[in-house]
Design an enzyme around this catalytic site. Structure first.
Site, short mmCIF file in Angstrom:
data_model
loop_
_atom_site.label_atom_id
_atom_site.label_comp_id
_atom_site.label_asym_id
_atom_site.label_seq_id
_atom_site.Cartn_x
_atom_site.Cartn_y
_atom_site.Cartn_z
N ASP A 246 102.07 8.31 59.29
CA ASP A 246 101.51 8.30 57.95
C ASP A 246 102.01 9.57 57.27
OD1 ASP A 246 100.17 7.72 55.63
OD2 ASP A 246 98.26 7.26 56.59
C1 NOJ Z 1 99.01 7.50 52.99
C2 NOJ Z 1 98.26 6.24 53.33
O1 NOJ Z 1 97.29 6.52 54.31
C3 NOJ Z 1 99.16 5.11 53.80
O2 NOJ Z 1 98.39 3.96 53.95
C4 NOJ Z 1 100.30 4.90 52.83
O3 NOJ Z 1 101.10 3.83 53.25
C5 NOJ Z 1 101.09 6.20 52.73
N1 NOJ Z 1 100.23 7.27 52.25
C6 NOJ Z 1 102.28 6.09 51.78
O4 NOJ Z 1 101.83 6.03 50.47
#
Ligand code: NOJ
Length: 724
Positions: A246
């Site tokens: 993430d």
């Molecule tokens: C953080 C989020 O937790 C995740 O779900 C997302 O895909 C990424 N950022 C990219 O935006």
């Protein structure tokens, strides 16, 4: 529809097996240099380009690079060129596998047409605490059900040629301090509740990508958790694709790369252009190999996993160039969003059959309807939906989209009411006096109310992702009470990510939980209010006052993200989340898991169950006992053989949505596979299917309405079933 059928045909005939993809990938990777492999695993652009994540091209190999884009409600950042779909909690509420697949396929096509390799969804995190900010991005509280939903979405997406990225592995079940917290989950619950939907995604949908979570699991950050990534996910479960981090959750190279992370997203140490090429990974991977911190094979494996899943997805040839702004907002997509929106409305209360408002049914002589509340009005569309002003089509954060338009309820209802010769008056704000004055003169009042939630990087009205409380926003309770006090035919429509407090429950005639229905929201609710669509949505979660749940979010002071200091989130409830807890403690919820009324009524009879080699085959008859067509969702719950100790009283294990004409009866089969018949045995360290004892099979319409019951031996039956 033709497109979907063509897809199923194509995917069945052309899909490569993992073995075939592996052979091709090994051949392709054979001459890659370490530098090239490192560029494959380390993100670039660092969220400064059109994709939220990207991998550089390797020109020598004709490799165009990779593009990652959010998210579960459709393509993010597409400037209104893509469909703004409903929230996943709505898709779940349809309890309709075909619809779920169609949504996945339609979304997948929108990603692929734009040259996006990885769609960053679906999320299969569990609704553990109702105030948790991102519950609308996933499918509710029950691991079996969440897994089923995830599988259909993934299959649909991947059949369209997009890589689905199932996320967030694992235990990211609240927003506050997600990056500096440890979800401490007992082993059995970890496997049976939190890992299980990922297990299904790998085994049943051959998911091509996994995103890890921000939080730690039992003290070790997911991105550094070798047991979780290498031993469990890649080892025991046998996952063949890459694990992507993430965003900015990686803060070292030794432990994360060594633990089994394969892609560092978005690549830089922190946000922005200054960090392009300034990564914890990059050339540091080579330094670690040189020092013997991890072996060369770890890098080879990470590169292989990426290329293998690209071959498996059919993306190594003829993949479109990245173009985020091509128009995919088709009439078909709008219609599908509208249908899912309508089918996901959960009718919670309908006293005196106050709904639907249709001509034939208009015994109530409705001539004038009052529409009350700002939630019925056009939405203000802020960045990443970081505001709640006007009707609420989606929550906020990375899981939302740039809307081209939102059909507001007032316009859609006014339009539809004209056909019935019904007049609409409105009070398009949350002012109590104005609401009551408008409602007093109408035959029926519909109050639109809301509560929102989202991701922690935006705080909306004091809510840092997670909701501060389960009350309606903008004095919604006062508005409903004021309207109900002057109009005895009051109906409440709730736009929210999940449960809200309902102090007015006994003062109104009708309640609809409409969730977050996406761009066609107004049309979807009008379809149900006027009876063009018979509601068939069901709650994918238990609805109760906050203090009745076994679990809650914690609002600790923010700690530095990614550091060693962590807030501890102890999952002491173990297996007993959602309805399992309410059963164990014998607490009556406001509305049980699976609850949802229809404009018709159904009867269940003739329950039978036979245990065969492949699993349990349950049959029952569903009869539409009312006078209009409708869709029933018969649900199967199982009690496990008694020797399985400290186990939930009943577990949800099967459903099959069925459309029935008025008066029609159908015998249907619900199949429960061997995995769903298994529990996780911590001694054996694996899922175990009981071979002796008896399962008790319950059937009915929700977790608290299970009128049919039979028992079946865990041993394979000698009796043969009648094939339907
Ligand atoms: C953080 C989020 O937790 C995740 O779900 C997302 O895909 C990424 N950022 C990219 O935006």
């Amino acid at each position: 529809m033709k497109f979907i059928l063509a897809l199923i045909f194509l995917s069945k005939t052309l899909a490569m097996t993992w073995e075939e993809a592996d052979l091709k990938a090994r051949e392709w990777c054979a001459d890659l240099t370490n530098e090239e492999k490192i560029s494959l695993v380390t993100g670039r652009e660092n969220m400064t380009g059109v994709c939220v994540g990207s991998i550089d091209p390797i020109e020598r190999k004709d490799f165009a690079g990779l593009c990652m884009q959010d998210g579960p409600a459709g393509v993010r950042f597409a400037n209104g060129t893509a469909t703004s779909w409903q929230a996943s909690i709505n898709t779940a509420a349809t309890f309709d596998r075909d619809l779920l697949y169609k949504v996945g396929a339609a979304q997948g096509k929108e990603f692929r047409d734009r040259g996006i390799n990885y769609a960053l969804g679906p999320s299969v995190n569990i609704l553990r605490a109702p105030a948790s900010g991102r519950i609308w991005e996933a499918y509710g509280e029950d691991p079996f059900f969440v897994g089923e939903c995830g599988v259909q979405i993934i299959k649909g997406m991947q059949d369209s040629g997009t890589i689905a990225t199932v996320k967030h592995f694992v235990g990211n079940d609240q927003e506050n301090n997600r990056g500096a917290s440890s979800s401490n989950i007992p082993e059995q619950a970890l496997w049976e509740v939190y890992i299980d939907p990922f297990y299904r995604a790998v085994k049943d949908a051959e998911v091509h990508a996994v995103m890890s979570s921000y939080n730690a699991i039992n003290g070790t950050y997911s991105v550094q958790n070798k047991k979780l990534l290498t031993d469990y996910l890649k080892g025991k479960i046998g996952y063949q694709g890459p694990v992507m981090s993430d965003w900015w959750s990686i803060y070292d190279v030794e432990k994360s790369f060594g633990a089994g992370m394969d892609i560092n997203m978005p690549g830089g140490k922190a946000w922005g252009p200054d960090y392009i090429g300034n990564s914890y990974w990059g050339e540091h991977i080579q330094e670690c190999i040189d020092k013997g911190i991890f072996p060369q094979e770890r890098l080879d494996d990470a590169a292989l996993r990426i290329i293998r899943s690209l071959f498996k997805a059919g993306q190594m040839e003829n993949f479109p160039k990245v173009n985020l702004y091509i128009d995919t907002l088709t009439e078909e997509n709008k219609a599908l969003n509208r249908k899912v929106g309508a089918d996901s409305n959960v009718l919670l209360k309908n006293d005196d059959s106050i709904l639907p408002i249709s001509k034939e049914n208009n015994k109530k002589k409705i001539k004038k309807i009052a529409i009350i509340g700002k939630d019925a009005m056009p939405s203000k569309l802020c960045n990443d939906m970081g505001c709640a002003d006007g009707t609420l089509p989606l929550g906020w954060g990375s899981g939302t989209t740039d809307f081209k338009y939102v059909i507001d309820p007032l316009s859609a209802i006014t339009e539809r009411a004209k056909k019935e010769g019904i007049k609409v008056v409105s009070s398009g704000n949350d002012n109590i006096i104005s609401g009551a004055l408008t409602a007093i003169k109408a035959d029926l009042a519909i109050v639109f109310v809301q509560a929102s939630s989202g991701e922690e990087y935006i705080t909306v009205e004091g809510n840092k992702g997670d909701r501060q409380n389960l009350d309606l926003w903008h004095h919604g309770n006062d508005l409903v009470k004021a309207v109900a006090a002057v109009n005895k035919n009051t109906i409440v429509v709730i736009h929210a990510p999940g449960p809200v407090n309902l102090p007015f429950k006994n003062k109104v005639k009708g309640i609809i939980f409409a969730g977050m229905p996406g761009q066609e929201t107004g049309n979807s609710i009008a379809d149900v209010l006027f009876g063009d669509v018979n509601p068939s949505g069901h709650l994918p979660f238990t609805w109760a006052p906050r203090e009745d749940y076994p679990t809650d979010v914690k609002y600790d002071e923010t700690l530095p993200g990614g550091g060693e200091q962590k807030t501890q989130y102890d999952y002491d409830e173990g297996l007993f989340i959602g309805y399992r807890w309410f059963d164990k403690k014998n607490i009556e919820p406001t509305y049980p898991f699976g609850y949802g009324l229809s404009y018709t009524t159904f009867n269940y009879s003739g329950l039978d169950a036979i245990m065969e080699e492949d699993g349990l085959h349950v049959t029952l008859t569903v009869t539409n006992t009312g006078d209009i067509a409708g869709a029933a969702v018969p649900m199967i719950f199982l009690s496990f053989p008694e020797f399985v100790k400290d186990y939930p009283i009943r577990l949800f294990k099967g459903f099959n949505k069925t459309i029935l004409e008025a008066g029609e009866a159908k015998e249907i089969e619900i199949f429960i596979d061997n995995h769903a018949l298994s529990y996780y045995d911590v001694e054996v360290k694996d899922y175990v299917k009981p071979k002796e004892g008896e399962y008790v099979v319950y059937a009915g319409s929700n977790a608290r309405d299970l009128p049919l019951k039979t028992t079946v031996s865990a041993a394979i039956s000698k009796k043969r079933r009648n094939h339907l």
